[in-house]
Design a protein around this motif. Structure first.
Motif, PDB file in Angstrom:
ATOM      1  N   ALA A  86     -42.866  18.949  47.296  1.00  0.00           N
ATOM      2  CA  ALA A  86     -43.509  17.605  47.432  1.00  0.00           C
ATOM      3  C   ALA A  86     -44.431  17.320  46.245  1.00  0.00           C
ATOM      4  O   ALA A  86     -44.773  16.240  45.923  1.00  0.00           O
ATOM      5  CB  ALA A  86     -44.702  17.936  48.259  1.00  0.00           C
ATOM      6  N   GLU A  87     -44.234  18.326  45.170  1.00  0.00           N
ATOM      7  CA  GLU A  87     -45.118  18.053  43.977  1.00  0.00           C
ATOM      8  C   GLU A  87     -43.925  17.467  42.835  1.00  0.00           C
ATOM      9  O   GLU A  87     -44.374  17.107  41.602  1.00  0.00           O
ATOM     10  CB  GLU A  87     -45.740  19.053  43.227  1.00  0.00           C
ATOM     11  CG  GLU A  87     -46.661  20.079  44.480  1.00  0.00           C
ATOM     12  CD  GLU A  87     -46.724  21.330  43.721  1.00  0.00           C
ATOM     13  OE1 GLU A  87     -46.507  21.666  42.539  1.00  0.00           O
ATOM     14  OE2 GLU A  87     -47.452  22.359  44.747  1.00  0.00           O
TER      15      GLU A  87
ATOM     16  N   SER B  13     -42.118  27.594  40.166  1.00  0.00           N
ATOM     17  CA  SER B  13     -42.967  27.902  41.165  1.00  0.00           C
ATOM     18  C   SER B  13     -43.690  26.700  41.948  1.00  0.00           C
ATOM     19  O   SER B  13     -44.638  26.887  42.888  1.00  0.00           O
ATOM     20  CB  SER B  13     -44.031  28.914  40.875  1.00  0.00           C
ATOM     21  OG  SER B  13     -44.993  28.315  39.556  1.00  0.00           O
ATOM     22  N   ARG B  14     -43.237  25.492  41.541  1.00  0.00           N
ATOM     23  CA  ARG B  14     -43.859  24.193  42.131  1.00  0.00           C
ATOM     24  C   ARG B  14     -42.991  23.984  43.506  1.00  0.00           C
ATOM     25  O   ARG B  14     -42.086  24.804  43.843  1.00  0.00           O
ATOM     26  CB  ARG B  14     -43.596  23.053  41.154  1.00  0.00           C
ATOM     27  CG  ARG B  14     -44.536  23.346  40.149  1.00  0.00           C
ATOM     28  CD  ARG B  14     -44.587  22.330  39.013  1.00  0.00           C
ATOM     29  NE  ARG B  14     -44.880  21.014  39.308  1.00  0.00           N
ATOM     30  CZ  ARG B  14     -44.720  19.963  38.543  1.00  0.00           C
ATOM     31  NH1 ARG B  14     -43.928  20.135  37.573  1.00  0.00           N
ATOM     32  NH2 ARG B  14     -45.025  18.860  38.960  1.00  0.00           N
ATOM     33  N   TYR B  15     -43.599  23.154  44.248  1.00  0.00           N
ATOM     34  CA  TYR B  15     -43.011  22.890  45.524  1.00  0.00           C
ATOM     35  C   TYR B  15     -42.473  21.624  45.684  1.00  0.00           C
ATOM     36  O   TYR B  15     -42.943  20.623  44.870  1.00  0.00           O
ATOM     37  CB  TYR B  15     -44.235  22.881  46.646  1.00  0.00           C
ATOM     38  CG  TYR B  15     -44.298  24.712  47.079  1.00  0.00           C
ATOM     39  CD1 TYR B  15     -45.089  25.453  46.224  1.00  0.00           C
ATOM     40  CD2 TYR B  15     -44.000  25.021  48.277  1.00  0.00           C
ATOM     41  CE1 TYR B  15     -45.272  26.701  46.719  1.00  0.00           C
ATOM     42  CE2 TYR B  15     -44.311  26.269  48.555  1.00  0.00           C
ATOM     43  CZ  TYR B  15     -45.049  27.050  47.810  1.00  0.00           C
ATOM     44  OH  TYR B  15     -45.034  28.383  48.247  1.00  0.00           O
TER      45      TYR B  15
ATOM     46  N   HIS C  10     -32.936  17.198  50.262  1.00  0.00           N
ATOM     47  CA  HIS C  10     -32.703  18.044  51.199  1.00  0.00           C
ATOM     48  C   HIS C  10     -33.118  19.592  50.923  1.00  0.00           C
ATOM     49  O   HIS C  10     -32.603  20.393  51.209  1.00  0.00           O
ATOM     50  CB  HIS C  10     -31.534  18.094  51.873  1.00  0.00           C
ATOM     51  CG  HIS C  10     -31.182  17.096  52.799  1.00  0.00           C
ATOM     52  ND1 HIS C  10     -31.977  16.566  53.739  1.00  0.00           N
ATOM     53  CD2 HIS C  10     -30.341  16.094  52.768  1.00  0.00           C
ATOM     54  CE1 HIS C  10     -31.785  15.438  54.161  1.00  0.00           C
ATOM     55  NE2 HIS C  10     -30.580  14.800  53.601  1.00  0.00           N
ATOM     56  N   LEU C  11     -34.449  19.378  50.014  1.00  0.00           N
ATOM     57  CA  LEU C  11     -35.031  20.856  49.785  1.00  0.00           C
ATOM     58  C   LEU C  11     -35.899  21.235  51.054  1.00  0.00           C
ATOM     59  O   LEU C  11     -36.534  20.326  51.816  1.00  0.00           O
ATOM     60  CB  LEU C  11     -35.922  20.710  48.587  1.00  0.00           C
ATOM     61  CG  LEU C  11     -35.087  20.010  47.453  1.00  0.00           C
ATOM     62  CD1 LEU C  11     -35.877  20.024  46.153  1.00  0.00           C
ATOM     63  CD2 LEU C  11     -33.875  21.143  47.067  1.00  0.00           C
ATOM     64  N   LEU C  12     -35.875  22.516  51.168  1.00  0.00           N
ATOM     65  CA  LEU C  12     -36.901  23.080  52.197  1.00  0.00           C
ATOM     66  C   LEU C  12     -38.352  22.987  51.411  1.00  0.00           C
ATOM     67  O   LEU C  12     -38.553  23.613  50.819  1.00  0.00           O
ATOM     68  CB  LEU C  12     -36.706  24.464  52.435  1.00  0.00           C
ATOM     69  CG  LEU C  12     -35.095  24.972  53.007  1.00  0.00           C
ATOM     70  CD1 LEU C  12     -34.964  26.497  53.202  1.00  0.00           C
ATOM     71  CD2 LEU C  12     -34.943  24.121  54.307  1.00  0.00           C
ATOM     72  N   PRO C  13     -39.149  22.239  52.281  1.00  0.00           N
ATOM     73  CA  PRO C  13     -40.538  22.007  51.773  1.00  0.00           C
ATOM     74  C   PRO C  13     -41.431  23.042  51.626  1.00  0.00           C
ATOM     75  O   PRO C  13     -42.431  22.837  50.860  1.00  0.00           O
ATOM     76  CB  PRO C  13     -40.882  20.648  52.552  1.00  0.00           C
ATOM     77  CG  PRO C  13     -40.178  20.557  53.865  1.00  0.00           C
ATOM     78  CD  PRO C  13     -38.981  21.377  53.516  1.00  0.00           C
ATOM     79  N   TRP C  14     -41.122  24.182  52.456  1.00  0.00           N
ATOM     80  CA  TRP C  14     -42.112  25.196  52.514  1.00  0.00           C
ATOM     81  C   TRP C  14     -41.803  26.398  51.601  1.00  0.00           C
ATOM     82  O   TRP C  14     -42.393  27.247  51.582  1.00  0.00           O
ATOM     83  CB  TRP C  14     -42.009  25.807  53.845  1.00  0.00           C
ATOM     84  CG  TRP C  14     -40.766  26.083  54.709  1.00  0.00           C
ATOM     85  CD1 TRP C  14     -40.158  27.185  54.497  1.00  0.00           C
ATOM     86  CD2 TRP C  14     -39.954  25.189  55.246  1.00  0.00           C
ATOM     87  NE1 TRP C  14     -38.913  27.171  54.812  1.00  0.00           N
ATOM     88  CE2 TRP C  14     -38.937  25.916  55.598  1.00  0.00           C
ATOM     89  CE3 TRP C  14     -40.203  24.071  55.875  1.00  0.00           C
ATOM     90  CZ2 TRP C  14     -37.556  25.406  56.374  1.00  0.00           C
ATOM     91  CZ3 TRP C  14     -38.833  23.424  56.601  1.00  0.00           C
ATOM     92  CH2 TRP C  14     -38.009  24.352  56.660  1.00  0.00           C
ATOM     93  N   ARG C  15     -40.589  25.952  50.721  1.00  0.00           N
ATOM     94  CA  ARG C  15     -40.204  27.056  49.739  1.00  0.00           C
ATOM     95  C   ARG C  15     -40.613  26.382  48.382  1.00  0.00           C
ATOM     96  O   ARG C  15     -40.259  25.317  48.042  1.00  0.00           O
ATOM     97  CB  ARG C  15     -38.741  27.263  49.714  1.00  0.00           C
ATOM     98  CG  ARG C  15     -38.581  28.091  51.277  1.00  0.00           C
ATOM     99  CD  ARG C  15     -36.965  28.458  51.018  1.00  0.00           C
ATOM    100  NE  ARG C  15     -36.852  29.683  51.948  1.00  0.00           N
ATOM    101  CZ  ARG C  15     -35.855  30.677  51.788  1.00  0.00           C
ATOM    102  NH1 ARG C  15     -35.401  30.802  50.650  1.00  0.00           N
ATOM    103  NH2 ARG C  15     -35.869  31.445  52.711  1.00  0.00           N
TER     104      ARG C  15
END
Lengths: 345, 260, 235
Positions: C114-115, C110-112, C67-72
């Motif tokens: 989704a990666e 600094s990765r997201y 449940h991470l915020l994908p846009w951060r």
């Protein structure tokens, strides 16, 4: 204006019809011609369609009279009158063969010819154009030039006489907005002027308590024939008798209507419930001097002259609406400049 | 990356060429009247003749559509946020937003003239009315589809309402928002054109809607087509701008943009 | 759902909750976290928790999905709890950095999301949970969706963090071996309405090494747990 709003949609819808239909319609006409060619009036009357370019109004009174008083039948025709309204593309309908006859403006016919569409005029209802500009009498305008010097004016975009007026007087002192087909804005705003049909809007405006001054555009030097009956060249080539009969019947219908508009008005009032009987009568009265003139008394109702068509052609070219004026001899047939064998005095 | 987008452009380009070629041959082969369906060559010719009026009309309509679109984006998101804050509010007000969408703009336009007078302002409002609903609907869906576990987490950490809205709900609904904006972009041009028919000006700052009417009145079907194509081009440009922006903003985190 | 539970958890202890699916383990956890309200009963913290909104939350919750915020970015995800508590940017980013280094993701800040792989995302989730230095850490089957190897690695990571930070841990799992490996004390719950079938202080060495899983003592404890579980499952 409303007639134009949906007009393009109507034209676009005709796409599929255009190519295929004109061929099949020609086939049908051929059959019809050989059919009625032999026998005369005793044969089955030929079915034809007449498309109007607005709703049934006194503007078309003579056609309904011709139908209901049996003139068409006497000439071996059964005519279906297609009432128009907002956006009926009559030029396209006649050109594609969807209808045999249609009511168009003289300027429309010329611009269509200039683009290679072979339509020919047969009968001009209005000898003097009933198109006009109306403004509030309280403004004290003496002519269209005064009207164009201030305030707002509602004009149909692209209207040839608007282009004419713009060239003559310029629109830089007036705000030009789209004409909406009604008089609501006019009635509520003293500085509002608009285009009108002399038999229509001024009467409606007076009924709502306004006092309009009406200035005919014809008096400014732009006077095309209005409510012109037109057909395709092919039809004339294949069935000249049919066409002549139609025109003769139309002429008689108009004669009857001018003498007594009440019956046809009654018929039209049922089709067009937005106007009351009083308005129908007033409009029929107002348009008389534009339809019956010295020339028609001499040559018959609906007659057309070379000079008028030549002048119009020249004017449309000057206004940039056409590249070249189509030569009048190519489309104005002698049969229709002189009423041959008119049946009424 | 570069070759991928070149390849992507080839397919529709190829289709376009085939369509144009077909169009040209069919109209000529069947002698279709040029006032009913002009061939592409005639349209191109007319467009070159009327370049000036086409461009100034496109600018006028484009300006109104842009303002209308901007209003839709701003008001749409705001409305969605308000509606998402309470189910009662949503149930009460949503039908009216829907009604506004369903009433044909042609019927509302005369009212716009009464309120705003003829001109660019009324046209922009028409453009707004036609394009706002998809923004509201899509953004609202996005706001309501936020992962409940994420909401739980925000609640757990004691986040206030505004923080939850700003840091969770709005970013989470961004993909939905852009879907709505893409739809609104095309509609805003349509709305501007229809608005011009009733509430625009005919001289001075006339837009493509007026040009279409005038060309039709003068029997210049080729110019009608040219104007219609210009309008489509406007819509496409706006759509493209919105899509590109959406892609940039969503690229690193949303599957819809990463194009895998 | 839960019936007559009376639980006393010592501060700083590591307690595991096991039980059949749907028995209410997650519900219990949510009640403790304050995400749901109980129909009856009380929850007491001693010393009392500072639950004022805006303050650093003393309770942290780790879900099954990261449940991470994908846009951060990873860094800003971990910093989120501090951000919501009003901690200034520099301080909270420094804390986030530190914790990410601890879970071995110091290079990925600094990765997201989704990666990242599933395991990496869970580590970020752990880091986020611990960034506020919570007194109580609640975990709801956090590693269930991960493969065996990653799971074992994260189990050890969690143990290391617990040893270092000393918070109380409530760990819900349906894996008996995971419960036995991680916890000091295991509660086995029955099916709904849940009762405590077994409350056992595990007789296992304090030092939990991977080799423990092969240990006969481990198997014995597992056996006890299993028996209790089976009894609880029976109608």
């Amino acid at each position: 204006m409303r007639r134009r709003l949906v007009g393009l949609l109507g034209s676009l819808v005709l796409l599929a019809v255009a190519g295929a239909c004109s061929r099949s319609k020609e086939g049908a006409q051929q059959a019809g011609a050989t059919d009625a060619g032999g026998t005369q009036a005793a044969a089955q009357p030929t079915r034809v369609k007449l498309a109007l370019n607005w709703v049934p109004e006194p503007e078309f009174g003579g056609f309904y009279a011709a139908r209901d008083m049996g003139e068409f039948k006497r000439h071996g025709l059964e005519v279906e009158i297609l009432g128009g309204g907002a956006g009926v593309p009559v030029v396209q309908m006649v050109a594609s063969g969807q209808v045999e006859f249609g009511i168009v403006g003289a300027d429309e016919l010329l611009t269509a010819r200039a683009r290679g569409v072979d339509l020919i005029p047969l009968f001009a209802v209005y000898q003097k154009s009933p198109l006009a500009i109306m403004a509030h009498a309280s403004r004290g305008a003496k002519g269209i030039q005064d009207v164009l010097s201030s305030g707002t004016i509602a004009l149909e975009p692209g209207l040839p006489y608007a282009v004419y007026l713009k060239k003559k007087y310029g629109f830089d002192k007036v705000k030009v907005v789209p004409y909406d087909g009604g008089v609501a804005q006019f009635v509520t705003n003293k500085d509002f002027a608009q285009q009108c049909f002399i038999t229509s809007e001024p009467i409606a405006a007076r009924k709502q308590g306004a006092e309009p001054s009406v200035f005919l555009v014809a008096d400014e030097g732009f006077n095309p024939y209005v409510a012109v009956v037109a057909t395709r060249r092919e039809l004339w080539k294949e069935q000249p008798e049919r066409v002549k009969s139609f025109v003769a019947a139309v002429r008689e219908g108009w004669r009857a209507y001018l003498e007594n508009p009440a019956p046809a008005n009654g018929v039209m009032a049922k089709l067009n419930t937005t106007l009351d009987a009083e308005t129908f009568a007033a409009a029929a009265q107002a348009q008389k001097p534009l339809i019956e003139t010295e020339e028609t008394r001499a040559k018959g109702l609906g007659t057309m002259s070379r000079e008028r068509w030549e002048t119009l052609g020249r004017q449309l070219v000057e206004l940039g609406l056409m590249e070249k004026a189509p030569p009048v001899d190519e489309f104005l047939l002698p049969e229709f400049t002189q009423a041959a064998g008119k049946t009424s005095p | 990356m570069k070759t991928a987008s070149v390849h992507a452009a080839l397919a529709p380009l190829g289709a376009l060429i085939i369509v144009l070629a077909l169009w040209e041959t069919v109209t000529r082969a069947f002698s279709i009247s040029p006032i009913v369906l002009p061939p592409p060559s005639a349209i191109a010719l007319e467009a070159s003749r009327a370049v000036e009026s086409l461009l100034s009309a496109a600018l006028s309509t484009g300006r109104s559509a842009l303002v209308g679109f901007g209003l839709s984006a701003a008001v749409g998101v705001l409305a969605a946020v308000v509606l998402s804050s309470s189910r009662v509010l949503e149930r009460a007000l949503y039908p009216y937003a829907l009604f506004l969408q369903m009433v044909p703009i042609i019927a509302i336009a005369p009212l716009l003239v009464v309120w705003f007078g003829h001109g660019a302002r009324a046209v922009a409002v028409a453009s707004f009315i036609v394009s706002v609903f998809p923004v509201i609907a899509n953004t609202l869906t996005g706001l309501r589809s936020v992962d409940p576990s994420l909401r739980d987490m925000f609640r757990l950490y004691g986040a206030r309402r505004v923080a939850t809205l700003w840091k969770l709900e709005l970013p989470a609904s961004l993909p939905h928002l852009f879907t709505g904006l893409r739809v609104a972009s095309g509609l805003s041009v349509v709305g501007a054109i229809v608005g011009e028919w009733v509430a625009g000006v005919v001289e001075g700052d006339a837009g493509l809607g007026i040009l279409v009417l005038a060309s039709n009145r003068q029997g210049n079907t080729a110019r009608v087509f040219a104007a219609v194509l210009a309008a489509s081009a406007l819509g496409l440009m706006l759509f493209g701008a919105v899509s590109l922006t959406g892609e940039r903003m969503l690229r690193r985190w949303h599957p819809s943009a990463s194009g895998s | 759902m839960l019936d007559g539970m009376d639980l006393d958890v010592a501060a700083g202890s590591f307690v595991a909750l096991v039980g059949p699916s749907g028995c209410g383990k997650s519900t219990l956890l949510r009640l403790v976290a304050g995400l749901d309200k109980p129909d009856a009963g009380t929850l007491t913290f001693s010393p009392p928790l500072d639950r004022t909104p805006g303050a650093r939350s003393p309770i942290a919750y780790v879900f099954q999905d990261a449940h991470l915020l994908p846009w951060r970015s990873v860094l800003h995800n971990v910093a989120l709890p501090l951000e919501l508590a009003g901690v200034p940017a520099q301080e909270r980013q420094a804390s986030a950095h530190a914790l990410l280094r601890q879970v071995g993701l110091g290079d990925a800040t600094s990765r997201y999301p989704a990666e990242l792989s599933g395991g990496m995302r869970m580590r970020v989730s752990l880091a986020r949970a611990l960034v506020t230095r919570p007194r109580l850490l609640l975990l709801d089957e956090p590693f269930a969706a991960l493969d065996e190897l990653t799971r074992n690695r994260l189990d050890d990571q969690l143990l290391a963090l617990w040893k270092e930070l000393g918070m109380t841990v409530l760990f819900v799992t349906h894996s008996l071996s995971e419960a036995a490996y991680l916890a000091e004390r295991v509660l086995v719950l029955s099916r709904r309405p849940a009762r405590v079938m077994l409350d056992r202080q595990l007789a296992l060495p304090r030092e939990r090494l991977p080799a423990l899983r092969a240990n006969p003592e481990f198997a014995r404890e597992m056996g006890l747990l299993l028996q209790a579980l089976e009894r609880g499952e029976a109608p």
